[in-house]
Design a protein around this motif. Structure first.
Motif: not given
Length: 313
Positions: A23, A25, A36, A293
């Protein structure tokens, strides 16, 4: 629609057999909230599909049932990898005119590989014929264990972030989106799920709007994982509708720009389908009131196509 027991078993199976994907940034997003990238290209087959493959083969192997599937893409590779990982028996039926590279890759796995004439429809017909002889047909999206496997992605995100977020999911037939919707309700009190279709195909959103599967036109796109009509009895639209998931779409130019951006700005190889989430963000379709995300669902893009896109603009 899918029992919690199936989701629990999928979570345990995937955690035991597959490493968590990163995951990352993404500061280049330029938003005031954190963004993300959930990079499924890091999976051993280069796509999220292996999650569903491992979950389904584990479940059906426990029942002593050999499986058969029809695909020449990421789902086939996911089933093949799961077969090797678990020592399970499976048959993969692919179109005779399918990608030579993917067929060559499938030959490296311990599966029974069957080449069928008549394109994908012919391959699926052959797989269903084999299933009638005592094997279990495992759909790439219309299977509860496959969907259960895909539900594990959002759980990994929730455990890493520890707060509510919006997750943006590329959407073709809805297996990953349905799994994410089911996993989200178990992961955090308030995870917002947004599905992104290609403008070339609205199979899931049309089915959600109509209340049943409908046939939709399918246009040309590099996001080949986001196009195609649904099986008549597909369970994914009802899951998406019940969860209240919002669906948006992005055009071809936006997808190509996002493939390029992911490569040049994030250093990630992404196939067309994988770039849909970033394309939606750049189009202003993603609310920026909480962490975001973006699911980058796979990296299996042809080298020539990627080279062409990188030199555009």
């Amino acid at each position: 629609m899918i029992a919690d027991e199936i989701l629990d078993r999928a979570r345990e199976t995937v955690a035991r057999n597959l490493a968590r994907t990163p995951l990352l940034p993404y500061h280049a997003a330029g938003l005031e909230v954190p963004v993300y990238l959930k990079y499924e290209g890091a999976q051993p087959t280069g796509s999220f599909k292996v999650r569903g493959g491992v979950a389904a083969l584990t479940a059906y192997a426990a029942e002593g049932v050999p499986v058969v599937t029809a695909s020449a893409g990421n789902h086939a590779l996911g089933i093949a990898h799961a077969s090797r990982l678990l020592g399970a028996k499976s048959t993969v039926v692919v179109p005779e005119g399918g990608s030579p590279a993917k067929i060559a890759a499938l030959r490296t796995y311990p599966v029974e590989l069957v080449l069928a004439p008549g394109g994908y429809d012919g391959a699926e017909a052959k797989a269903l014929e084999l299933a009638a002889g005592g094997r279990k047909f495992v759909s790439a999206y219309n299977d509860p264990h496959v969907i259960g496997g895909q539900s594990t992605l959002v759980g990994e995100v929730a455990e890493t972030l520890g707060e509510d977020f919006t997750i943006v999911v590329p959407t073709g037939a809805g297996g990953l989106l349905a799994g994410t919707a089911l996993g989200a309700r178990r992961a955090r009190p308030d995870v917002r799920v947004l599905g992104v279709e290609s403008a070339a195909c609205h199979a899931v959103s049309a089915a959600v709007a109509a209340g049943h599967v409908v046939t939709v036109p399918v246009g040309d796109t590099i996001a080949d994982g986001l196009v195609g009509n649904l099986e008549p009895e597909s369970i994914t639209p009802a899951i998406v509708r019940e969860a209240g998931v919002r669906l948006v779409d992005v055009d071809e130019a936006a997808i190509r720009r996002s493939v390029r951006e992911l490569a040049l700005t994030a250093g990630l190889v992404a196939e067309g389908s994988s770039a849909a989430a970033l394309a939606a963000l750049r189009a202003g379709l993603v609310p920026a009131d909480r962490p975001v995300v973006l699911v980058v669902s796979g990296r299996n893009i042809a080298a020539g196509l990627l080279a062409t896109i990188l030199t555009e603009g």
